[in-house]
Design an enzyme around this catalytic site. Sequence first.
Site, PDB file in Angstrom:
ATOM      1  CD  GLU A   3      44.521 -21.863 111.588  1.00 30.76           C
ATOM      2  OE1 GLU A   3      43.408 -21.875 111.005  1.00 30.76           O
ATOM      3  OE2 GLU A   3      44.747 -21.161 112.585  1.00 30.76           O
TER       4      GLU A   3
ATOM      5  CE  LYS B  60      44.571 -17.617 113.562  1.00 28.69           C
ATOM      6  NZ  LYS B  60      43.858 -18.903 113.796  1.00 28.69           N
TER       7      LYS B  60
ATOM      8  CE1 TYR C   7      36.813 -14.465 117.311  1.00 33.45           C
ATOM      9  CE2 TYR C   7      35.049 -16.016 116.850  1.00 33.45           C
ATOM     10  CZ  TYR C   7      36.103 -15.253 116.417  1.00 33.45           C
ATOM     11  OH  TYR C   7      36.478 -15.292 115.089  1.00 33.45           O
TER      12      TYR C   7
ATOM     13  CB  CYS D 198      42.682 -18.792 109.969  1.00 32.95           C
ATOM     14  SG  CYS D 198      40.977 -19.396 110.049  1.00 32.95           S
TER      15      CYS D 198
ATOM     16  CB  ALA E 242      19.229 -47.297 121.815  1.00 37.11           C
ATOM     17  CG  LEU E 243      16.908 -47.968 115.641  1.00 43.35           C
ATOM     18  CD1 LEU E 243      16.314 -48.793 114.493  1.00 43.35           C
ATOM     19  CD2 LEU E 243      17.038 -46.513 115.220  1.00 43.35           C
ATOM     20  CB  SER E 244      12.936 -44.891 120.581  1.00 44.40           C
ATOM     21  OG  SER E 244      12.746 -43.771 119.721  1.00 44.40           O
TER      22      SER E 244
ATOM     23  CE  LYS F 216      18.830 -34.362 133.359  1.00 45.87           C
ATOM     24  NZ  LYS F 216      17.439 -34.466 132.885  1.00 45.87           N
TER      25      LYS F 216
END
Lengths: 577, 577
Positions: free
Chosen positions: A37, A119, A125, A155, A326-328, A548
């Site tokens: 598609e 199509k 949705y 599809c 960033a590794l903690s 956020k």
Amino acid sequence: MAQVNPTVGDLEGNSRLVADYARRAAEAGAHLVVFPEMVITGYPVEDLALRNSFVSASVKATHDLAERLAAEGLGDLPVMVGFLNRREGLGARFGQPAGAPQNSTALLHNGRVQLTSAKYHLPNYGVFDEFRNFVQGDTLPVVRLHGVDIAFAICEDLWQEGGPVKAVREAQAGMLITLNGSPYERDKDNVRLELCQRRAREIGAAVGYVNMSGAEDELIFEGDSLIVDADGELVARAPQFEDALLITDLRLPEAVQVSPPAAPVDGIRIVRHTISSRPVAPYEPVEPVLTPRPDPTDDIGEVYHALVTGLRDYVTKNGFTSTMVALSGGIDSALTATIATDAVGPENVHCVLLPSKYSSEHSVADAEELVKRQGVHGRTIPIEPIVEAFSGAITLDGLAAENLQARVRGTTVMALSNQEGHLVLATGNKSELATGYSTLYGDSVGGYAPIKDCWKTVVWDLARWRNAEAERRGEVPPIPEHSITKAPSAELRPGQFDTDSLPDYRLLDSLLDAYIGTDKGYLELTIAGFDPELVKRVIRLVDGAEYKRRQYPPGPKISSRNLSRDRRVPITNRWTP
Amino acid sequence: MAQVNPTVGDLEGNSRLVADYARRAAEAGAHLVVFPEMVITGYPVEDLALRNSFVSASVKATHDLAERLAAEGLGDLPVMVGFLNRREGLGARFGQPAGAPQNSTALLHNGRVQLTSAKYHLPNYGVFDEFRNFVQGDTLPVVRLHGVDIAFAICEDLWQEGGPVKAVREAQAGMLITLNGSPYERDKDNVRLELCQRRAREIGAAVGYVNMSGAEDELIFEGDSLIVDADGELVARAPQFEDALLITDLRLPEAVQVSPPAAPVDGIRIVRHTISSRPVAPYEPVEPVLTPRPDPTDDIGEVYHALVTGLRDYVTKNGFTSTMVALSGGIDSALTATIATDAVGPENVHCVLLPSKYSSEHSVADAEELVKRQGVHGRTIPIEPIVEAFSGAITLDGLAAENLQARVRGTTVMALSNQEGHLVLATGNKSELATGYSTLYGDSVGGYAPIKDCWKTVVWDLARWRNAEAERRGEVPPIPEHSITKAPSAELRPGQFDTDSLPDYRLLDSLLDAYIGTDKGYLELTIAGFDPELVKRVIRLVDGAEYKRRQYPPGPKISSRNLSRDRRVPITNRWTP
């Protein structure tokens, strides 16, 4: 069937991809090659469909491609592609997307676009907004090739009863092939195969399913293209998450002479096109490819492959080559770095350890151990002097002081990204995103968030799976065991643990999944046995974290509700169920 | 007509608002009171419509409200409200939003919901996604009140030919009243009045238009509710951007006996409901309210009022009372602070001056002057020590060093916001957002961006208008003249000016408006006379800034294309026209 990975907007690159695979198909002696598609434009194009100049560019690219194929000696091979077309002759009217764009197929043959068809069932949705972007089609193309009738659809048209599927039965085609851009979802399992089998039996014809591979923005296309015969038996299957040219010989019934139906079937007009009526001479068929599916109980392994695919394509399609994490010392950043290593190679993963005065010794040790095991770049930048400089300028305590540390880390990795050109990966998981347990502009900075659709419990499962997979291969497990087993902590104050502010993750994730995954309300959740006070608290957290979530970087979608597009409510919303 | 300002999701508060205005209407002797579209739930609800528990809560709130009105002695007064309903008895089917929600009206009378009817024309363009969220209606309610027939419809149903409007003519109603949640747009001018006038003449009946006031997320509802008589003459008009109860007496024709049409008109079934057939006894009509529209040439003043409304409601509906603005001395932050002062009062505006070593003396002086003139809170925090702490930890130059300063400022205001509870306002304008001339997590931090839909040239116009307005009122102009007249600079390196990286803003804005506002492509833009190289460069900038735009805080929409929702393309998009 060409299971390929186009890029949205890269019309030139996508056309080249089609030409390359058409050549490979021709060289293998194919009589027909079918692409996914919207392969010419890439998928999904979202509101680009409403831009007139983009639609014109897609139409031109498709016609140019037909000529190019002929010029390259491939004009004899029928090539079916998906592209963005427009419905001509429609005036502007209410409810119709501007410019009447259509999600279409085009049959390229003998240097020309021989036939187009759009199509019919437009999904609207979840991640799909196709009513907003496309005008529905009203034809079913049936192509006679070597005396065999093949119908084509797109599809969603295969998933829905009525419309094109019904018209295929009416047309008595010997095969139906659908062009797909069908996103990966964790619980889809074998649902595509089962659908194709059911449809094959319903229409009494073989069914081919060509899917896209790769990823685009938040969507991952898992490939898994397949063919079933008229009895619903699986004949051929391509791998998941990889590009593939699935070459299959099929014995198909000779076309029958059908008198055209007097009226459209279910709103669908059957449009016939003949390439050749003469059957091919008998020949030795190739052995069909039947890629074995991974163990269906290895659901977590499949998710891991999906996440690697999503990250790889997001990095490369956005023009980056390297990533920064960033590794903690904790599990989220460890898993994120591991996925990055598998996606773009350890030489393209730049890890930064940003210890504060609250970072435990084991955190630093675990992060360093990961850098060593995976062979990624690693450096350590203590943030204390910077945090102190802020403290000299403004007086902070409590949550504000905690968040400051996360923001100093965010600013540091963004500065390094700016300086060195790496794509920063955010390391938040879905449990954090759902509850807002993260710092805006702190740990949430970056261009992509590889595990944002994974509950914390799934993060642990993925880490364990990846380590076990390494052991199966006789390799060193990439993730330090201690990062998996220790109690989760943001380490933004002394002795802090996630469980100080959140319930145990097994309980939290099951509640979040019931609330977000199935949209149950307060009443249903308490009836399901969750503690009413906890339900209230978690609902407040989730609904309060909408802002956020909107500011969070995109990430690969693996569930039917991934907190990005699928569940958007006004920020000013005051409702909790 | 109650021109009120509901809050999305605040079912209890919105019901109270309706009850309050119904009481006021009853006390004024009204025979009917009409509220805006979806007043019970607030508007727009977006994907909340797909949550079953939310729909149930809306239906329950509406029935409860009918009982409450009766219990409060207001049962005699017919009250027409908009609410979120569901279409009962529809099974799940493709293309239909989950749970079959409807954008409906309800007639509350004698303690009951007497009648409901759903919106027929569902807008699906720009900010609207109503095909995604609602099932369309198929009835036109006609209510006989004191022997007069009044038809009701919802918002878009008035704008489109056919459907409800056509059914009104068929029903020979004496008046049509529409319930609206119609967002403000800069160029709409008198278009609502003209539409009502045209429809009144078409249907041979008076037309009433009840609009919402206030703002919700990015949308501003301008009020401007109005009534025209059957000749299209304006009879009554409410103010813009304010709540109002518009009490009007109308002389309406006695209902005629119409034989019901044999079949639905344009898919619309006419549903009649009689409250009373007896005309009211003659009485002295009240003097109609005819709020004068501001000078139509004072377009900029109207925009300014819209921005103040948007900011005020975003702050209060999100539970904040105060705001924080980083003042640079430049025009963008000066205008942002001024809008905040007008919206929430100077005592609720906290300004922070964050000078670096590149900040000019005049910048600091201009910012201090603004603080003094407006009486807002002001404090100065030099960022140099913090920038130096970063420089001690990581080596940066060029753009990375410039962006670091913006991010240190962003982190500082977010820390103060966390500590003190102010909503941070981002100060970017639309020209910057379009071209990506801003720093991710730097100047782009915050919860709301009041001027994000204003081109830079409009920012200047707004500042000049506001100062002139102050002079008209005999007040001190709030914005220091020098902030308006000086050449714009981000001051992130010595001697930097915006024109180093961007063309002159008059030229840039006209090109951006042609590219974004009207979606012209490269060819059309060059034909329109723009320099081809500039067009290429600006298109690259705009299309490359999609990621930054998505991460930007929301802000009030004043144009038909505001760069937030209206023009969303995949981040991985590689197309430039």
